[in-house]
Design a protein around this motif. Sequence first.
Motif, PDB file in Angstrom:
ATOM      1  N   SER A  92      42.202  33.237  47.997  1.00 32.60           N
ATOM      2  CA  SER A  92      43.685  33.030  47.703  1.00 32.60           C
ATOM      3  C   SER A  92      43.617  33.074  46.010  1.00 32.60           C
ATOM      4  N   ARG A  93      44.565  33.687  45.377  1.00 34.96           N
ATOM      5  CA  ARG A  93      44.871  33.720  44.309  1.00 34.96           C
ATOM      6  C   ARG A  93      46.529  33.855  43.934  1.00 34.96           C
ATOM      7  N   PRO A  94      46.981  33.325  42.946  1.00 36.27           N
ATOM      8  CA  PRO A  94      48.342  33.508  42.576  1.00 36.27           C
ATOM      9  C   PRO A  94      48.716  34.955  41.935  1.00 36.27           C
ATOM     10  N   PRO A  95      49.787  35.418  41.761  1.00 34.89           N
ATOM     11  CA  PRO A  95      49.847  36.596  41.342  1.00 34.89           C
ATOM     12  C   PRO A  95      49.452  36.869  39.801  1.00 34.89           C
ATOM     13  N   GLY A  96      49.064  37.875  39.557  1.00 39.37           N
ATOM     14  CA  GLY A  96      48.320  38.230  38.176  1.00 39.37           C
ATOM     15  C   GLY A  96      48.244  39.653  38.050  1.00 39.37           C
ATOM     16  N   PRO A  97      47.644  40.038  36.878  1.00 40.16           N
ATOM     17  CA  PRO A  97      47.152  41.629  36.564  1.00 40.16           C
ATOM     18  C   PRO A  97      45.993  41.882  37.559  1.00 40.16           C
ATOM     19  N   HIS A  98      46.475  43.136  38.120  1.00 35.71           N
ATOM     20  CA  HIS A  98      45.678  43.457  39.228  1.00 35.71           C
ATOM     21  C   HIS A  98      44.384  43.855  39.168  1.00 35.71           C
ATOM     22  N   ARG A  99      43.808  44.406  38.141  1.00 34.18           N
ATOM     23  CA  ARG A  99      42.317  44.786  37.813  1.00 34.18           C
ATOM     24  C   ARG A  99      41.810  43.432  37.085  1.00 34.18           C
ATOM     25  N   GLN A 100      42.548  42.578  36.382  1.00 37.64           N
ATOM     26  CA  GLN A 100      41.906  41.469  36.012  1.00 37.64           C
ATOM     27  C   GLN A 100      41.416  40.309  36.954  1.00 37.64           C
ATOM     28  N   VAL A 101      42.542  40.144  38.077  1.00 39.13           N
ATOM     29  CA  VAL A 101      42.228  39.189  39.060  1.00 39.13           C
ATOM     30  C   VAL A 101      41.250  39.909  40.017  1.00 39.13           C
ATOM     31  N   CYS A 102      41.113  41.027  40.374  1.00 36.90           N
ATOM     32  CA  CYS A 102      40.196  41.601  41.105  1.00 36.90           C
ATOM     33  C   CYS A 102      38.749  41.215  40.546  1.00 36.90           C
ATOM     34  N   GLN A 103      38.813  41.857  39.371  1.00 36.31           N
ATOM     35  CA  GLN A 103      37.412  41.701  38.590  1.00 36.31           C
ATOM     36  C   GLN A 103      36.885  40.166  38.693  1.00 36.31           C
ATOM     37  N   GLN A 104      37.888  39.119  38.438  1.00 37.33           N
ATOM     38  CA  GLN A 104      37.368  37.915  38.508  1.00 37.33           C
ATOM     39  C   GLN A 104      36.923  37.269  39.948  1.00 37.33           C
ATOM     40  N   VAL A 105      37.628  37.730  40.915  1.00 36.64           N
ATOM     41  CA  VAL A 105      37.320  37.347  42.354  1.00 36.64           C
ATOM     42  C   VAL A 105      35.944  38.094  42.553  1.00 36.64           C
ATOM     43  N   ILE A 106      35.547  39.412  42.141  1.00 39.00           N
ATOM     44  CA  ILE A 106      34.385  39.790  42.353  1.00 39.00           C
ATOM     45  C   ILE A 106      33.044  39.107  41.848  1.00 39.00           C
ATOM     46  N   ASN A 107      33.392  39.136  40.185  1.00 37.78           N
ATOM     47  CA  ASN A 107      32.424  38.201  39.603  1.00 37.78           C
ATOM     48  C   ASN A 107      32.186  36.954  39.836  1.00 37.78           C
ATOM     49  N   ALA A 108      33.006  36.276  40.431  1.00 32.92           N
ATOM     50  CA  ALA A 108      33.136  34.708  41.099  1.00 32.92           C
ATOM     51  C   ALA A 108      31.806  34.704  42.191  1.00 32.92           C
ATOM     52  N   ALA A 109      31.812  35.547  42.796  1.00 33.40           N
ATOM     53  CA  ALA A 109      30.913  35.904  43.915  1.00 33.40           C
ATOM     54  C   ALA A 109      29.441  36.577  43.560  1.00 33.40           C
ATOM     55  N   ARG A 110      29.578  37.081  42.500  1.00 37.94           N
ATOM     56  CA  ARG A 110      28.281  37.456  42.029  1.00 37.94           C
ATOM     57  C   ARG A 110      27.109  36.776  41.481  1.00 37.94           C
ATOM     58  N   ASP A 111      25.748  37.320  41.506  1.00 35.36           N
ATOM     59  CA  ASP A 111      24.809  36.721  40.571  1.00 35.36           C
ATOM     60  C   ASP A 111      24.584  37.618  39.506  1.00 35.36           C
ATOM     61  N   MET A 112      25.096  37.132  38.599  1.00 38.52           N
ATOM     62  CA  MET A 112      25.317  38.016  37.351  1.00 38.52           C
ATOM     63  C   MET A 112      24.189  38.740  36.674  1.00 38.52           C
ATOM     64  N   SER A 113      23.054  37.797  37.200  1.00 38.55           N
ATOM     65  CA  SER A 113      21.709  38.071  36.731  1.00 38.55           C
ATOM     66  C   SER A 113      20.979  39.274  37.214  1.00 38.55           C
ATOM     67  N   GLN A 114      21.595  39.834  38.491  1.00 44.73           N
ATOM     68  CA  GLN A 114      21.059  40.762  39.333  1.00 44.73           C
ATOM     69  C   GLN A 114      21.909  41.992  39.359  1.00 44.73           C
TER      70      GLN A 114
END
Length: 271
Positions: A92-114
Amino acid sequence: MQIIGLCRFSFPAEGGFQVEHETLEDRIAYLYSPSRMEERLRHFECICLPGLKAQTDPRFTFLVLVGEAMPRPYLDRLQALLRDFPQARIVSRPPGPHRQVCQQVINAARDMSQPCLQFRHDDDDAVAVGFVEELRTAALDISALRAKHRLVALDWNRGYVARPDAEGICAEPCVTPFWGVAQAVAIAPGVRQSIMNFGHNKLLQFMPTLSFTDRPMYLRGHNDHNDSRQKAHVRPISLPRLDAAGEAEMKRLFAIDADHVRRVFAPAAAT
């Protein structure tokens, strides 16, 4: 290799819609109107989820992005539909810029080292039950290409366009490249850009792309509330009704049960 799918379920983003609204309040009112939400939930249940739940490779994460303003009854129904889908997670997220919010949501679920494989998925579309397995295999097959590029797109362009209703399913086969369903981007470790930073039909302008046409891999939903169908002068598409053999093929490919579609889309169930 980590695989992440993202579905925006009536998320009131700033941008990201082909049809714009004058204010954020107008967009929220449109997205959460009862008739639209009923349709979205029916398609999500009958078309989108069956194939994802039945994936032959269950090693993936499916993020369902919703707005903080989603009315509680709809959120409760969404949670109920996902209860037997352990790979799914509502974010769940508040309204925000489409691409920025989606990127943040995906990266929060990522292991950025892989390295990461990412796919976008609309709530009225389906992928074949072997999509994740095919995606993982294809990504391994192109390891040398991925080693040279930060981003590589993979696109399965053969599938169906379909419309469910109270009588079953109307559908026909098609080959449409870069339609945004059964499409993924392989992303190198440490790269913060996501699949949602690019228009699905513009990936080939920014990265190497590979197309696969050997087998049906998607079902593109067609309904009155498609974002692309809200513009003026959009012509209706006439789709043939599937017979018993066609319905059996939908179940084999996408785990979509035409009898379940008829039950959920029956007039009594829709009210």
